[in-house]
Each structure stands twice: as C-alpha cells, then as structure tokens.
Design an enzyme around this catalytic site. Structure first.
Site, PDB file in Angstrom:
ATOM      1  N   GLY A 260      33.114   7.036  29.787  1.00  0.00           N
ATOM      2  CA  GLY A 260      33.071   8.340  30.027  1.00  0.00           C
ATOM      3  C   GLY A 260      33.383   8.427  31.676  1.00  0.00           C
ATOM      4  CG  ASN A 261      31.972   5.582  34.382  1.00  0.00           C
ATOM      5  OD1 ASN A 261      32.319   5.042  33.076  1.00  0.00           O
ATOM      6  ND2 ASN A 261      32.430   4.682  35.344  1.00  0.00           N
TER       7      ASN A 261
ATOM      8  CE  LYS B  57      33.851   3.903  25.780  1.00  0.00           C
ATOM      9  NZ  LYS B  57      32.585   3.792  25.856  1.00  0.00           N
TER      10      LYS B  57
ATOM     11  CE  LYS C  33      27.561  11.488  20.926  1.00  0.00           C
ATOM     12  NZ  LYS C  33      27.120  10.462  21.857  1.00  0.00           N
TER      13      LYS C  33
ATOM     14  CE  LYS D 237      28.754   1.330  27.370  1.00  0.00           C
ATOM     15  NZ  LYS D 237      29.679   2.311  26.791  1.00  0.00           N
TER      16      LYS D 237
HETATM   17  P1  ADP Z   1      30.003   5.145  28.765  1.00  0.00           P
HETATM   18  O1  ADP Z   1      30.706   6.428  29.229  1.00  0.00           O
HETATM   19  O2  ADP Z   1      30.712   3.854  29.629  1.00  0.00           O
HETATM   20  O3  ADP Z   1      30.125   4.779  27.236  1.00  0.00           O
HETATM   21  P2  ADP Z   1      26.984   5.181  28.764  1.00  0.00           P
HETATM   22  O4  ADP Z   1      26.359   6.111  29.282  1.00  0.00           O
HETATM   23  O5  ADP Z   1      27.300   5.486  27.310  1.00  0.00           O
HETATM   24  O6  ADP Z   1      28.513   4.836  29.197  1.00  0.00           O
HETATM   25  O7  ADP Z   1      26.518   3.773  28.779  1.00  0.00           O
HETATM   26  C1  ADP Z   1      26.519   3.019  29.950  1.00  0.00           C
HETATM   27  C2  ADP Z   1      25.001   3.239  30.439  1.00  0.00           C
HETATM   28  O8  ADP Z   1      24.119   2.497  29.659  1.00  0.00           O
HETATM   29  C3  ADP Z   1      24.663   2.637  31.851  1.00  0.00           C
HETATM   30  O9  ADP Z   1      24.973   3.538  32.829  1.00  0.00           O
HETATM   31  C4  ADP Z   1      23.097   2.162  31.662  1.00  0.00           C
HETATM   32  O10 ADP Z   1      22.269   3.452  32.088  1.00  0.00           O
HETATM   33  C5  ADP Z   1      22.632   2.019  30.292  1.00  0.00           C
HETATM   34  N1  ADP Z   1      21.894   1.037  29.614  1.00  0.00           N
HETATM   35  C6  ADP Z   1      21.264   1.311  28.719  1.00  0.00           C
HETATM   36  N2  ADP Z   1      20.630   0.097  28.240  1.00  0.00           N
HETATM   37  C7  ADP Z   1      21.187  -0.797  29.325  1.00  0.00           C
HETATM   38  C8  ADP Z   1      21.134  -2.249  29.345  1.00  0.00           C
HETATM   39  N3  ADP Z   1      20.204  -2.839  28.769  1.00  0.00           N
HETATM   40  N4  ADP Z   1      21.869  -2.895  30.459  1.00  0.00           N
HETATM   41  C9  ADP Z   1      22.749  -2.192  31.207  1.00  0.00           C
HETATM   42  N5  ADP Z   1      22.876  -0.661  30.941  1.00  0.00           N
HETATM   43  C10 ADP Z   1      22.125  -0.288  30.279  1.00  0.00           C
HETATM   44 MG    MG Z   2      28.930   5.709  25.804  1.00  0.00          MG
END
Ligand code: ADP
Ligand code: MG
Length: 313
Positions: free
Chosen positions: A9-10, A213, A128, A275
């Site tokens: 999303g970023n 996604k 969600k 992820k």
């Molecule tokens: P995206 O929009 O890329 O899907 P998300 O916010 O869903 O991003 O996921 C990325 C976030 O996951 C990071 O910004 C971080 O704060 C968080 N996060 C949670 N657990 C972990 C972890 N174990 N290692 C790294 N990041 C983590």
């Molecule tokens: Mg995400």
C-alpha cells in the site's frame, strides 16, 4: 527471470498522507522507477498491488454520496479501485519506458477476478475492517437493514467487517499468460482481485469480500510460472521479535526455519503474516526463492543482495 512483484500500500499512498491524486502519482512513479530498473536489467516483471486506502476512500465516497446516487457493493468498489490504480501504474510505466527508450514492454492492466470457495470458513467469520467509522446506533441499523456485519473497532468507533477468503484461482489466467508471453508488462490481481464464486451451475458471481493482495499475488505467481516472487513493502526485511529489544532482521532463511518462526508467532496477522504465508506457499510449491524487501531495494532484492531471502530446504 520472470518476477512476480507485489507492491504494498505504501507504494501508492504513504502513512499520514491525505490521498490526493498528486501524492498517489508521485508514489506510483517512485515504485515504477524501481520496477523499470528490473526491466532494464533484462527481467520480465509482472506486477500486483494493494488497494486498502483507495477502496477505503471509495467506500466513504459511496456512503456520503448515497443521498444522491446509489451505493455500490464491495465487488464493484474493488473493481473501481483496481481500475484507478491500474491506470496510474500504466501511465507511469508507459512514460518511464518512453523516457528510457525501452520498447516492447508496454504495460497492460488486466482487471482481474479471483475465485474463492463459497464454503471458505472466512464467510462465516468476517474479519477485515473496511470503509468509514460510524456510531453504534448507525452500525446496528445497518445490521438490521442489510446482511452486513459491523464491530466495535478497539474503541475507535464501529466499522463494517467483510470476509477475507483464501484465493483459489485467477480467472483471467490465460489472458495474462498470453500477454506476458508477448513480452508485455502485465499488472494484474490489483487489491487481491475482485472476489468471485462459482455457482452450482458453473457461472461466476461477485461476492462482498476482500482478498489479501499477497496471497492473491502468490496465486498469480503460480499461474504465470514465475521464477521469483518478490513482496515489496516499507520495511527492509522481516524480523523476529519485531519491535522488541530482541528484534533481529532475517537475511537468508530456509523454508523450514521460516515455518518454525511462523509457528512461534513472529508475524502479525494483517501485515507481515500474510506476506510470510504467501512467500512460504511459493517456495513450498517448488518456487526457488521468495523475497520480502523494501520498495527502494527492488533490484537488489531480486539479485539476492537485500531483503529477507526465503529459499527451499
Ligand atoms: P503493505 O502495505 O506493504 O502490505 P503492511 O502494513 O501490510 O504493508 O505490512 C508491512 C508492515 O508489517 C511493516 O510496516 C511492519 O510494521 C509490520 N510488521 C509486522 N510484523 C513484522 C515483522 N515480524 N517483521 C517486519 N515487519 C513487521
Ligand atoms: Mg498489507
């Protein structure tokens, strides 16, 4: 190499931004610059992306506009956001390729439907949160009038929750593969795709749900026989004991090691959890390597020099 790249999303809207089109265009350009570096290095790039903030904005527009025009169901909102983000990516891609004199790699955005199983347990337990916050009174009225589920979101107000079923298949798979084989840069399954089910008579129907996604990205990676699956986000690597004094970034891990960390609960549901799950599915399914890395290090991640590299074994 054929690389399935999932943009977080970023890559489109950063935390704290308002969501103006100018902000989104600027972010998209930054992401496209990274993807074009991969293309310039000779790789075939297939792109997917998130849609959380954008579909959220569309739901708010629907809600506030409902006094004048009818509100649209979730699958239509998913399609709208996929089209709007796909357009921004295509425009940016095309212009960047033109500026760099790269030919034969034109972008093609495929509005993608993703099949889900109507008996997926997620349909009985919507989790969600989507759309605007509301009052308890209004949430209860919506639940009485419609089939919607609303929950009290950690004291911040009431919010609608929808099911997040597991993606099963990419409906447009053959179209996507045909375009990739012609050399085009395909953008597909945006926002996890539009969730559809197969009715008993074999016909497709859209459903009120959202698909993660990253998990849909894995489905797409398998469908196009990607050599590599890269998930780009806003952290440089995956960590164990994330955000604690014991935090440790992971460089190169095997499938077995990562499965053990997953069981120990290091990856948060709704952010890093899906992820890691998607990356593990890819490697478990025979993929050589999956990478979770920062958007700014896309090519380095592809080359094995950045991010968390998850390999078989
Ligand atoms: P995206 O929009 O890329 O899907 P998300 O916010 O869903 O991003 O996921 C990325 C976030 O996951 C990071 O910004 C971080 O704060 C968080 N996060 C949670 N657990 C972990 C972890 N174990 N290692 C790294 N990041 C983590
Ligand atoms: Mg995400």
């Amino acid at each position: 190499m054929r690389v399935l790249t999932a943009l977080g999303g970023n890559a489109i809207l950063q935390r704290g931004q308002r969501g103006t089109v100018a902000e989104q265009r600027e972010n998209v350009q930054r992401a496209v610059d990274q993807l074009v570096r991969m293309i310039a290095a000779g790789h075939q790039v297939v792109v997917t992306h998130g849609n959380g903030p954008q579909v959220g904005a569309i739901l708010i527009q629907n809600e506030l506009g409902s006094v004048s025009v009818p509100s649209m169901p979730m699958d239509i909102c998913d399609a709208e956001s996929e089209g709007f983000i796909g357009y921004m990516l295509c425009q940016s891609f095309q212009n960047t390729l033109l500026a760099r004199g790269i030919t034969g790699k034109d972008p093609a955005c495929i509005l993608t439907r993703v099949e889900v199983d109507p008996s997926d347990p997620a349909f009985a337990h919507p989790t969600k949160p989507v759309g605007p916050f509301s009052t308890e009174e209004r949430a209860r009225a919506r639940m009485a009038e419609t089939k919607e589920t609303w929950v009290d979101d950690a004291g911040r107000g009431w919010r609608r929750v929808v099911p997040s079923p597991d993606p099963q298949a990419i409906v447009e798979r053959d179209v996507i593969v045909a375009l990739i084989e012609k050399g085009f840069t395909v953008i597909a399954s945006g926002g996890g795709g539009i969730p559809v089910i197969r009715k008993p008579d074999g016909m497709y129907e859209g459903v009120e749900a959202v698909i993660d996604k990253d998990l849909a990205g894995h489905c797409l990676a398998e469908a196009v026989h990607a050599d590599l699956f890269i998930i780009l986000t806003d952290v440089p690597k995956v960590a164990v004991h994330y955000n604690t004094p014991d935090q440790r970034w992971l460089d190169r891990v095997t499938l077995l090691e990562m499965e053990a960390f997953e069981r120990e609960g290091h990856f948060k549901a709704g952010s890093m959890g899906p992820k890691v799950k998607a990356a593990l599915r890819f490697v478990r399914g025979g993929g050589e390597r999956a990478v979770i890395a920062s958007l700014d290090e896309a090519l380095e991640a592809l080359e094995g020099r950045a991010g968390t590299q998850i390999v078989g074994g």
